[in-house]
Design an enzyme around this catalytic site. Structure first.
Site, short mmCIF file in Angstrom:
data_model
loop_
_atom_site.label_atom_id
_atom_site.label_comp_id
_atom_site.label_asym_id
_atom_site.label_seq_id
_atom_site.Cartn_x
_atom_site.Cartn_y
_atom_site.Cartn_z
CG HIS A 57 40.17 -3.84 14.85
ND1 HIS A 57 39.45 -4.60 14.46
CD2 HIS A 57 41.34 -4.72 14.10
CE1 HIS A 57 39.39 -5.48 13.17
NE2 HIS A 57 40.66 -5.39 13.28
CD GLU A 60 45.01 -5.23 11.81
OE1 GLU A 60 44.62 -6.00 11.04
OE2 GLU A 60 44.46 -4.67 12.79
CG HIS A 61 40.03 -3.01 8.67
ND1 HIS A 61 39.64 -5.11 8.64
CD2 HIS A 61 40.61 -3.85 10.13
CE1 HIS A 61 39.29 -5.66 8.53
NE2 HIS A 61 40.30 -5.28 10.22
CD GLU A 137 39.23 -8.72 12.67
OE1 GLU A 137 40.61 -9.04 12.17
OE2 GLU A 137 38.97 -7.66 10.64
#
Length: 444
Positions: A57, A60-61, A137
């Protein structure tokens, strides 16, 4: 590089496997002036090594934070300048970077996304600032009790299996993971044999393949071993057909939150993504809790007014999955709601379908599938999941035919099989975390 391996029939789906192992799938939608391009990497949170938890993840950023050729602003401006939308999603078994643009800008989308996937710089300063974004997040998700109950339910059902870990990591793992860890994860997993490129809308297959080859050659991604064996295969949930073995005794999880409403999920292990009974499972979940006419909606909401939102769902992966029944209700009514969820599941297993339920269930799924494929984004996603999740493409007509072949007896048999497995229960609400609710861990 001729298209291979898919039953094309009268559809406009084509598939090409490049010598490096990169797979390119397209679906041409004549007359559509938009296109959606996606680049899928066959790595998800389950593939992370110890010490790298949260890295998938994190990437992904970070891939939006710049390459050797583009700054973060360059990437953003490329899509904004044409009215496009770019985003990414991380799952337990894959990651997808995608963009929806006008068809005439699809070459640009391939160029930019390929640059991001193959040539991210993962700058140290960007890494530290993005860590804070990810922590925010995770905090946002932790403040949503519905997110929390689904996350904790997956952990309860899947136990110590890697699929039970949260996709985004935890605050502790995100704080602990370093740039070198994420960079090592990137270099180990982002390579030609793991990459699937999909495009749908106003696209031509040969042109998409040409652009993909050009951009991957630019990045030096022309190597690789197309015959490499799959990375997965360890720590299976159990038999791929039954999905049993993760949490053999079931588990109760209670998370205290001072909320006005309690969130409840009751369920058990489910089916693998390649199990042919997935069509039976779709009908089962639809009849049980898939719409306003479903059993759970009628019994829990309409007849008793115990919940506003109530439904059933199933998630499937390479080697197993889970089935869940969800409701949000008054904390004082949790015991009653949990009993009702279990009772409807057991009634379906014991008595089978009522007249008309099979036809309604099949019709609801078939209609939803058809309406859901009205845009290029959903078709792009279908191609990627067919390649990475199901292992083969199934066109709409064939999928509907398989649904219509499901029998009431098959639905009842599967409901009984799942009802006999150990159950897990996750509850989020204003409760003492030691409190039990009585039904988890026990089969019907």
């Amino acid at each position: 590089m001729s298209p291979v391996g898919l039953p094309i029939d009268d559809t406009a789906v084509s598939r090409t496997v490049l010598p490096s192992g990169v797979r390119v799938l397209t679906e041409s939608m004549p007359g559509l002036r938009s296109a959606t391009v996606g680049m899928w990497v066959g790595v998800g949170s389950r593939d992370e090594a110890s010490g790298h938890f949260g890295s998938t993840h994190f990437l992904e950023h970070l891939l939006f934070k710049g390459t050797d050729r583009r700054s973060p602003l360059d990437i953003a401006e490329a899509f904004d300048a044409v009215g496009g939308e770019a985003n990414a999603v991380t799952g337990k078994e894959h990651t997808c970077y995608y963009a929806r643009v006008m068809a005439e800008d699809s070459a640009m989308a391939v160029d930019v996304i390929a640059d991001m996937v193959t040539s991210s710089t993962i700058d140290a300063d960007d890494f530290d600032s993005e860590r804070e974004v990810i922590l925010e997040e995770l905090a946002m998700a932790e403040d949503d009790p519905t997110d929390v109950v689904h996350e904790r339910f997956a952990e309860a059902v899947l136990g110590a299996h890697p699929l039970g870990r949260p996709i985004g990591g935890t605050p502790d793992t995100i704080r602990a993971v370093g740039r070198d860890d994420v960079l090592a994860h990137y270099r180990a997993h982002y390579e030609p044999p793991t990459l699937v490129v999909t495009a749908a809308g106003g696209v031509e297959h040969d042109e998409v393949v040409r652009r993909v080859v050009a951009e991957l050659d630019r990045a030096g991604w022309h190597g690789g071993d197309a015959r490499r064996s799959p990375r997965r295969g360890r720590a299976l949930l159990g038999d791929a057909t039954t999905g049993a073995g993760a949490a053999a005794t079931g588990a109760d999880v209670v998370v205290r939150r001072d909320t006005e409403q309690a969130q409840v999920v009751l369920g058990t292990t489910g089916l693998a993504a390649t199990d042919e009974r997935r069509y039976v499972l779709s009908v089962l979940t639809t009849v049980l809790g898939g719409g306003m006419s479903s059993r759970l909606f009628q019994e829990v909401r309409e007849k008793r007014g115990l919940a506003y939102s109530v439904y059933s769902f199933a998630s499937s992966y390479t080697d197993g999955g889970y089935l869940g029944l969800y409701a949000g209700c008054n904390p004082a009514k949790v015991d009653t709601v949990v009993d009702l969820l279990a009772a409807e599941w057991e009634r379906l297993a014991a008595d089978g379908l009522a007249p008309g339920e099979l036809e309604r269930g099949v019709g609801q799924i078939a209609g939803g599938m058809t309406l859901g494929l009205e845009d290029s984004g959903s078709r792009m996603s279908r191609l990627g999941k067919a390649e990475l999740v199901h292992g083969a493409f199934t066109d709409l007509d064939e999928a509907v035919a398989r649904l219509r072949a499901v029998t009431a007896e098959q639905v009842q048999e599967l409901a009984a099989e799942l009802a006999a497995r150990p159950r897990s229960l996750a509850v989020v609400g204003p409760f003492d975390e030691s409190r039990g609710f009585g039904t988890a861990g026990a089969a019907a």
